[in-house]
Scaffold this active site. Structure first.
Site, PDB file in Angstrom:
ATOM      1  N   MET A 203      40.006  29.434  48.721  1.00  0.00           N
ATOM      2  CA  MET A 203      41.073  29.675  48.320  1.00  0.00           C
ATOM      3  C   MET A 203      41.987  30.998  49.281  1.00  0.00           C
ATOM      4  SD  MET A 203      41.654  27.653  46.209  1.00  0.00           S
ATOM      5  CE  MET A 203      43.321  27.862  45.343  1.00  0.00           C
TER       6      MET A 203
ATOM      7  N   ASN B  31      37.886  41.445  53.017  1.00  0.00           N
ATOM      8  CA  ASN B  31      36.952  41.085  52.118  1.00  0.00           C
ATOM      9  C   ASN B  31      35.891  42.007  51.861  1.00  0.00           C
ATOM     10  OD1 ASN B  31      35.858  38.023  50.669  1.00  0.00           O
ATOM     11  ND2 ASN B  31      33.964  39.238  51.786  1.00  0.00           N
TER      12      ASN B  31
ATOM     13  N   VAL C  54      39.821  37.290  44.565  1.00  0.00           N
ATOM     14  CA  VAL C  54      38.490  37.183  44.392  1.00  0.00           C
ATOM     15  C   VAL C  54      37.757  36.934  42.890  1.00  0.00           C
ATOM     16  CG1 VAL C  54      38.500  39.092  45.489  1.00  0.00           C
ATOM     17  CG2 VAL C  54      38.011  39.870  43.042  1.00  0.00           C
TER      18      VAL C  54
ATOM     19  N   ALA D 250      37.426  35.948  38.901  1.00  0.00           N
ATOM     20  CA  ALA D 250      38.525  36.262  38.069  1.00  0.00           C
ATOM     21  C   ALA D 250      37.433  37.130  37.097  1.00  0.00           C
ATOM     22  CB  ALA D 250      38.663  35.292  37.096  1.00  0.00           C
TER      23      ALA D 250
ATOM     24  N   SER E 183      48.338  26.599  41.751  1.00  0.00           N
ATOM     25  CA  SER E 183      47.499  25.202  40.975  1.00  0.00           C
ATOM     26  C   SER E 183      47.446  24.023  42.669  1.00  0.00           C
ATOM     27  CB  SER E 183      47.810  24.734  40.641  1.00  0.00           C
ATOM     28  OG  SER E 183      47.983  23.160  40.881  1.00  0.00           O
ATOM     29  N   GLY E 184      45.876  23.464  43.237  1.00  0.00           N
ATOM     30  CA  GLY E 184      46.229  22.941  44.142  1.00  0.00           C
ATOM     31  C   GLY E 184      45.270  23.004  45.291  1.00  0.00           C
TER      32      GLY E 184
ATOM     33  N   LYS F 100      49.956  28.634  34.080  1.00  0.00           N
ATOM     34  CA  LYS F 100      49.150  27.758  35.002  1.00  0.00           C
ATOM     35  C   LYS F 100      47.530  27.751  34.113  1.00  0.00           C
ATOM     36  CE  LYS F 100      46.547  26.438  38.058  1.00  0.00           C
ATOM     37  NZ  LYS F 100      44.819  27.124  38.801  1.00  0.00           N
TER      38      LYS F 100
ATOM     39  N   HIS G 196      49.221  24.633  32.146  1.00  0.00           N
ATOM     40  CA  HIS G 196      49.353  22.728  33.598  1.00  0.00           C
ATOM     41  C   HIS G 196      48.176  22.647  33.397  1.00  0.00           C
ATOM     42  CE1 HIS G 196      47.747  22.189  37.078  1.00  0.00           C
ATOM     43  NE2 HIS G 196      48.784  21.540  38.037  1.00  0.00           N
TER      44      HIS G 196
ATOM     45  N   GLU H 102      46.273  19.135  32.565  1.00  0.00           N
ATOM     46  CA  GLU H 102      45.422  18.833  33.745  1.00  0.00           C
ATOM     47  C   GLU H 102      44.332  17.659  33.060  1.00  0.00           C
ATOM     48  OE1 GLU H 102      44.903  20.820  37.262  1.00  0.00           O
ATOM     49  OE2 GLU H 102      43.162  19.754  37.659  1.00  0.00           O
ATOM     50  N   TYR H 103      43.459  18.506  32.071  1.00  0.00           N
ATOM     51  CA  TYR H 103      42.635  17.889  31.216  1.00  0.00           C
ATOM     52  C   TYR H 103      42.225  16.426  30.581  1.00  0.00           C
ATOM     53  CZ  TYR H 103      39.455  22.362  31.354  1.00  0.00           C
ATOM     54  OH  TYR H 103      37.635  23.464  32.312  1.00  0.00           O
TER      55      TYR H 103
ATOM     56  N   ARG I 191      34.667  16.506  27.582  1.00  0.00           N
ATOM     57  CA  ARG I 191      33.857  16.718  28.466  1.00  0.00           C
ATOM     58  C   ARG I 191      32.526  17.337  27.844  1.00  0.00           C
ATOM     59  NH1 ARG I 191      37.354  19.904  33.327  1.00  0.00           N
ATOM     60  NH2 ARG I 191      38.682  18.267  33.686  1.00  0.00           N
TER      61      ARG I 191
HETATM   62  P1  ATR Z   1      34.516  30.712  45.251  1.00  0.00           P
HETATM   63  O1  ATR Z   1      34.656  30.076  44.229  1.00  0.00           O
HETATM   64  O2  ATR Z   1      35.890  30.650  45.982  1.00  0.00           O
HETATM   65  O3  ATR Z   1      34.059  31.164  46.107  1.00  0.00           O
HETATM   66  P2  ATR Z   1      35.220  33.155  43.728  1.00  0.00           P
HETATM   67  O4  ATR Z   1      33.356  33.081  43.064  1.00  0.00           O
HETATM   68  O5  ATR Z   1      36.655  33.000  42.940  1.00  0.00           O
HETATM   69  O6  ATR Z   1      35.072  32.243  45.693  1.00  0.00           O
HETATM   70  O7  ATR Z   1      35.022  34.600  44.238  1.00  0.00           O
HETATM   71  C1  ATR Z   1      34.361  34.970  45.626  1.00  0.00           C
HETATM   72  C2  ATR Z   1      35.040  36.523  46.775  1.00  0.00           C
HETATM   73  O8  ATR Z   1      35.120  37.383  45.474  1.00  0.00           O
HETATM   74  C3  ATR Z   1      34.940  36.548  47.355  1.00  0.00           C
HETATM   75  O9  ATR Z   1      35.838  37.130  48.435  1.00  0.00           O
HETATM   76  C4  ATR Z   1      33.616  37.991  46.890  1.00  0.00           C
HETATM   77  O10 ATR Z   1      33.313  38.551  47.642  1.00  0.00           O
HETATM   78  P3  ATR Z   1      31.944  39.015  48.598  1.00  0.00           P
HETATM   79  O11 ATR Z   1      32.253  37.957  50.349  1.00  0.00           O
HETATM   80  O12 ATR Z   1      31.848  40.373  49.154  1.00  0.00           O
HETATM   81  O13 ATR Z   1      30.914  38.486  48.380  1.00  0.00           O
HETATM   82  C5  ATR Z   1      34.393  38.601  46.021  1.00  0.00           C
HETATM   83  N1  ATR Z   1      34.556  39.465  45.051  1.00  0.00           N
HETATM   84  C6  ATR Z   1      33.154  38.954  43.945  1.00  0.00           C
HETATM   85  N2  ATR Z   1      32.642  40.095  43.150  1.00  0.00           N
HETATM   86  C7  ATR Z   1      33.842  40.935  44.288  1.00  0.00           C
HETATM   87  C8  ATR Z   1      33.452  42.478  44.207  1.00  0.00           C
HETATM   88  N3  ATR Z   1      33.457  42.943  42.845  1.00  0.00           N
HETATM   89  N4  ATR Z   1      33.930  43.107  44.387  1.00  0.00           N
HETATM   90  C9  ATR Z   1      35.399  42.535  45.284  1.00  0.00           C
HETATM   91  N5  ATR Z   1      35.596  41.216  46.008  1.00  0.00           N
HETATM   92  C10 ATR Z   1      34.398  40.238  44.732  1.00  0.00           C
END
Ligand code: ATR
Length: 486
Positions: A18, A37, A79, A81, A133-134, A188, A191, A195-196, A293
């Site tokens: 994302m 990153n 990153v 949540a 979203s998207g 969101k 939203h 969506e569900y 679900r």
């Molecule tokens: P997706 O589902 O798209 O893979 P995500 O799991 O929501 O994404 O988020 C992953 C991102 O969060 C990655 O960029 C991760 O960094 P790393 O590549 O170094 O693992 C980042 N991330 C996760 N925990 C983190 C933290 N404590 N500090 C900084 N970045 C973090």
């Protein structure tokens, strides 16, 4: 090049899918984008893959990243949540100055956003919780964006977000300032709840056509493609038609038949329902969709019950006494009506949240920004926008004159489909519960009078009367006379 031109208008922290796509979207609109990153390999890979496609300023540390941003600095966090988001917010806040803007573009719980906004305000940082979203494709080509947070941050952020957002058919960008603190993440969340429900009603229509009318997936794909030209015109109907056309390369079967029928969830639907329970808003369609679900994933129980629990006498399609064409059309109408209920309930939850937290959310403008980019995008949202434009205080979407007329045309078919589904033993929880909700709203009298009398009987909880003011209690364990309490 002046040193100013070496600064980025926006920065993105977190280069998973994302975040990468959002950074690429900003760059494709001519912005210089700082990227960072936690693990540098991802930044290096990002630059190898996409460095040539736009102006990116890669950074190895948060401090370097912040130093590459134009003032007021604006950084979007993409990153995970939860704790990761908190960690990154604090690192950014440490490295930033007064008036800089931190945007959380993840799916954060709105109460976390309220807390973070307060914490950041104390440190003179603007914090914007933005719902995006998207999916991956939307992030890259144009998502719907729902930013909350302080109005001042919208002044500096608005044009940037407008440049990357989806654009509705009338040229309006699908982004707008929703309101203070957690409002962006809240809408969101709802939203996603909608969506569900939208996905589930499409699933229920499929189930009835497949196992009720006995149609093959490819035939249902054609029906959905046809539906997509009318009132149900939407992204979700469109992709469902594509899904139903897909054949599994390994077995030659329709792909839908080889996918395990246990639906997953990441939590935003569940949050929507929890919040609805807290606010006392009956979002039954979203609730049933979340439970559907959960039920689908209860594999042990399902296995134990399959072919085991008595079905009672079922009626096959032929015995229902209607043509297949008629049945298909009635299912379309039941889907449309149930979808209307789901959206009406979702918008009720938005009004309730807005009142509870003092956000003053404009539901018409919200419908406007959901018309493109997001997963629930649909022609139908134009009608919702018009309904709230006509009457911003509309009590229920179902009462808008346009939808009222639509419902007159839908309701008979909707009732029929609920009956057919029941007669055939096919589960249609959102079709069914939405009709019960509709009939409850319409009812002159509800059995709540029974509930009130029961409560008064066992707990002296009192009741009110329809014919006079005051609070009353009947002496149930005594002479059964009635006392007026105030
Ligand atoms: P997706 O589902 O798209 O893979 P995500 O799991 O929501 O994404 O988020 C992953 C991102 O969060 C990655 O960029 C991760 O960094 P790393 O590549 O170094 O693992 C980042 N991330 C996760 N925990 C983190 C933290 N404590 N500090 C900084 N970045 C973090």
């Amino acid at each position: 090049m002046s040193s100013e031109s070496n600064l980025a208008q926006i920065g993105v922290v977190g280069l998973a899918v994302m975040g990468s796509n959002l950074a690429r979207n900003f760059a494709s609109r001519g912005h210089t984008v700082a990227v960072y990153n936690r693990s540098t390999e991802k930044t290096t890979r990002f630059m190898e893959d996409f460095g040539e496609t736009g102006n990116f300023l890669p950074a190895e540390t948060i401090e370097e990243f912040v130093s590459r941003l134009e003032r007021p600095r604006r950084a979007i966090i993409m990153v995970q949540a939860g704790a990761a988001t908190d960690a990154v917010i604090n690192q950014l806040a440490d490295a930033m100055d007064d008036g800089d803007v931190i945007i959380d573009g993840g799916n954060s719980l709105f109460t976390d956003t309220i807390r973070r906004e307060k914490e950041m305000a104390q440190r003179n940082r603007h914090f914007v919780g933005a719902g995006i979203s998207g999916g991956e494709e939307g992030a890259l080509r144009g998502p719907a964006i729902m930013p909350g947070g302080p109005k001042e941050s919208w002044e500096s952020l608005g044009p940037l977000l407008e440049s990357i957002a989806a654009v509705a058919p009338d040229g309006t960008p699908c982004v707008d300032h929703i309101g203070p603190d957690g409002s962006g993440h809240y809408v969101k969340m709802v939203h996603n709840g909608i969506e569900y429900a939208d996905m589930q009603v499409i699933g229920e229509a499929y189930q009835l056509l497949r196992f009720g009318a006995g149609l093959e997936p490819a035939e249902i794909a054609e029906i959905f493609a046809e539906w997509n030209k009318g009132d149900l015109d939407s992204y979700l109907i469109e992709i469902t038609a594509e899904v139903l056309r897909q054949v599994d390369a390994e077995t030659g079967k329709p792909l839908v038949d080889v996918i395990l029928d246990a639906a997953g969830q990441k939590g935003t639907g569940r949050w929507t329902v929890k919040q609805a329970l807290d606010l006392g808003v009956p979002t039954t369609a979203i609730g049933e969709a979340v439970f559907a679900r959960a039920l689908s994933s209860s594999l042990d129980q399902r296995k134990a019950a399959q072919g085991n629990l008595p079905s009672g006498t079922l009626a096959g399609f032929e015995e229902l006494g209607i043509s297949r064409e008629d049945f298909i059309e009635r299912v379309r109408k039941a889907l449309y009506a149930s979808k209307l209920v789901a959206y009406a309930q979702g918008f009720d939850e938005i009004r309730a949240g807005s009142e509870e937290y003092g956000w003053d959310i404009d539901r018409g403008r919200l419908a406007t920004i959901w018309r493109e980019g997001c997963i629930i995008r649909a022609a139908f949202l134009d009608r919702i926008k018009e309904a709230y434009d006509k009457d911003p205080a509309l009590t229920s979407l179902l009462l808008d004159p346009y939808f009222h007329t639509e419902l007159s045309d839908l309701v008979d078919a909707w009732r029929d489909v609920v009956i057919y589904a029941t007669r055939q033993g096919l589960p249609a929880p959102v079709f069914t519960s939405s009709l019960a909700y509709y009939d409850s709203l319409r009812a002159e009298r509800l059995p709540a009078a029974i509930i009130q009398s029961q409560r008064d009987f066992f707990g002296a909880h009192t009741y009110q009367r329809v014919d006079k003011e005051g609070t009353f209690h009947t002496e149930w364990s005594g002479d059964r006379s009635e006392t007026k309490l105030n």
